[in-house]
Design an enzyme around this catalytic site. Structure first.
Site, short mmCIF file in Angstrom:
data_model
loop_
_atom_site.label_atom_id
_atom_site.label_comp_id
_atom_site.label_asym_id
_atom_site.label_seq_id
_atom_site.Cartn_x
_atom_site.Cartn_y
_atom_site.Cartn_z
N TYR A 144 40.81 38.08 33.78
CA TYR A 144 41.99 37.84 34.62
C TYR A 144 42.74 39.14 34.92
O TYR A 144 42.99 39.47 36.09
CB TYR A 144 42.93 36.82 33.95
CG TYR A 144 44.05 36.38 34.86
CD1 TYR A 144 43.86 35.36 35.79
CD2 TYR A 144 45.31 36.99 34.80
CE1 TYR A 144 44.88 34.96 36.64
CE2 TYR A 144 46.34 36.59 35.65
CZ TYR A 144 46.12 35.58 36.56
OH TYR A 144 47.13 35.20 37.41
N LYS A 171 42.86 41.12 38.66
CA LYS A 171 44.09 41.35 39.43
C LYS A 171 44.30 42.86 39.66
O LYS A 171 44.80 43.26 40.71
CB LYS A 171 45.29 40.73 38.72
CG LYS A 171 45.25 39.19 38.67
CD LYS A 171 45.26 38.55 40.05
CE LYS A 171 45.48 37.03 39.99
NZ LYS A 171 45.46 36.39 41.30
P1 NAP Z 1 47.15 26.63 40.24
O1 NAP Z 1 48.25 25.63 40.26
O2 NAP Z 1 46.01 26.45 39.30
O3 NAP Z 1 46.60 26.77 41.74
C1 NAP Z 1 45.48 27.56 42.04
C2 NAP Z 1 45.00 27.19 43.42
O4 NAP Z 1 43.85 27.99 43.73
C3 NAP Z 1 44.54 25.72 43.53
O5 NAP Z 1 44.88 25.22 44.80
C4 NAP Z 1 43.03 25.84 43.40
O6 NAP Z 1 42.32 24.76 43.99
C5 NAP Z 1 42.82 27.13 44.18
N1 NAP Z 1 41.49 27.68 43.98
C6 NAP Z 1 40.88 28.05 42.83
N2 NAP Z 1 39.66 28.47 43.07
C7 NAP Z 1 39.45 28.38 44.41
C8 NAP Z 1 38.37 28.66 45.28
N3 NAP Z 1 37.18 29.11 44.82
N4 NAP Z 1 38.54 28.45 46.61
C9 NAP Z 1 39.70 27.98 47.10
N5 NAP Z 1 40.75 27.67 46.33
C10 NAP Z 1 40.62 27.87 45.00
O7 NAP Z 1 47.69 28.09 39.91
P2 NAP Z 1 48.98 28.91 40.42
O8 NAP Z 1 49.70 29.35 39.20
O9 NAP Z 1 49.71 28.21 41.49
O10 NAP Z 1 48.25 30.20 41.00
C11 NAP Z 1 48.42 30.69 42.32
C12 NAP Z 1 48.23 32.21 42.28
O11 NAP Z 1 49.30 32.80 41.55
C13 NAP Z 1 46.94 32.66 41.60
O12 NAP Z 1 46.36 33.73 42.32
C14 NAP Z 1 47.42 33.14 40.24
O13 NAP Z 1 46.56 34.10 39.66
C15 NAP Z 1 48.76 33.73 40.62
N6 NAP Z 1 49.72 33.89 39.52
C16 NAP Z 1 50.17 32.81 38.84
C17 NAP Z 1 51.09 32.99 37.82
C18 NAP Z 1 51.65 31.83 37.03
O14 NAP Z 1 52.36 32.07 36.04
N7 NAP Z 1 51.37 30.60 37.40
C19 NAP Z 1 51.54 34.27 37.49
C20 NAP Z 1 51.05 35.36 38.20
C21 NAP Z 1 50.15 35.15 39.22
P3 NAP Z 1 41.84 23.47 43.13
O15 NAP Z 1 43.03 22.56 43.02
O16 NAP Z 1 40.75 22.92 43.98
O17 NAP Z 1 41.37 23.97 41.80
#
Ligand code: NAP
Length: 243
Positions: A166, A170
């Site tokens: 991860y 990033k």
């Molecule tokens: P999340 O709720 O798990 O959402 C992730 C999204 O990405 C879901 O819609 C998932 O679809 C989609 N996805 C995964 N693999 C994919 C693929 N191969 N093709 C198309 N879509 C795909 O996570 P989130 O926290 O909202 O994450 C959003 C972004 O924020 C990510 O890039 C994550 O690394 C970043 N981020 C999150 C945090 C945090 O604390 N949450 C912090 C820093 C950065 P499915 O529903 O089909 O799985």
């Protein structure tokens, strides 16, 4: 900025931060292209946002499926003709990722497949449409966990989170963003890297300390403010982040 005319694609927008970003930008008047890899989940999210009065269209898009990226680009070309704001939000954190002693290399590679190679492939497929915008923007959703500077500081608050897949995916995404920013400078496109902050979503078993609204805040600012930051910027709610 005239939001009414903005065509904004958010990948991974069926839930979590992506869905909240789509909602907020939709409410601000952007036409939302809701990218999701699963038709059922994508259509359900589309119906939810449409029910909230948002101009939204589901676009099937799987970062790991080149044919789906090609189809998405052709579909948007035929329907909207351009993308003004491309938000590369989709990402994963996977079981088996870990530090040098513990990480399963297959898990590390699968994280890279989505977070790095998948995002690069999606951008390659969609960039010609961003070039058709009068003032295109690419926003890559990264993380402070991708900051080499933070990772090198043993006193940093998240110093214990050392994930070979991860964090490194990033960091690689950050490098991709800087290379892309340089490449599209003369096309009038700016490239921004956003860190949402630790937000309660499925990605972390809902352990994050921020709400979805807080997690979406910086991405929405970058997508909707005139000159939000110089190109090749790396920012979060708290301001600029170190690479
Ligand atoms: P999340 O709720 O798990 O959402 C992730 C999204 O990405 C879901 O819609 C998932 O679809 C989609 N996805 C995964 N693999 C994919 C693929 N191969 N093709 C198309 N879509 C795909 O996570 P989130 O926290 O909202 O994450 C959003 C972004 O924020 C990510 O890039 C994550 O690394 C970043 N981020 C999150 C945090 C945090 O604390 N949450 C912090 C820093 C950065 P499915 O529903 O089909 O799985």
């Amino acid at each position: 900025m005239n939001h009414q005319d903005r065509v904004t694609l958010v990948t991974g927008a069926n839930k979590g931060i992506g869905l909240e970003v789509a909602r907020q930008l939709g409410k601000a008047g952007h036409r939302i292209l809701l990218g999701a890899r699963d038709a059922g989940r994508g259509q359900a999210a589309e119906a939810t946002l449409r029910g909230e009065g948002i101009d939204v269209r589901f676009v099937p898009l799987d970062l790991g499926d080149e044919a789906s990226l090609t189809r998405a680009a052709a579909d948007i070309e035929a329907n909207e003709g351009r993308i003004d704001v491309l938000i590369n939000n989709a990402g994963v954190a996977l079981e088996g990722d870990g530090n040098v002693a513990s990480a399963n290399l297959d898990a590390v590679k699968r994280v890279f497949d989505t977070n790095y190679f998948g995002t690069v492939a999606a951008t390659q497929a969609l960039l010609p449409l961003v070039k058709k915008s009068a003032a295109g923007r690419v926003i890559n959703v990264s993380s402070r966990l991708g900051s080499i500077t933070y990772n090198a500081d043993p006193a940093w608050e998240f110093a214990a989170v050392k994930l070979l897949g991860y964090n490194a995916s990033k960091a690689a995404l950050n490098m991709f963003s800087v290379i892309l920013a340089d490449e599209v400078r003369n096309d009038g496109i700016t490239v921004h890297v956003a860190c949402p902050g630790y937000t309660a979503t499925d990605l972390n078993g809902n352990s994050g300390s921020q709400t979805l609204e807080e997690g979406a805040e910086e991405i929405v600012r970058l997508a909707s403010t005139a000159n939000p930051a110089p190109t090749a910027s790396f920012t979060g709610r708290e301001g600029p982040a170190p690479w």
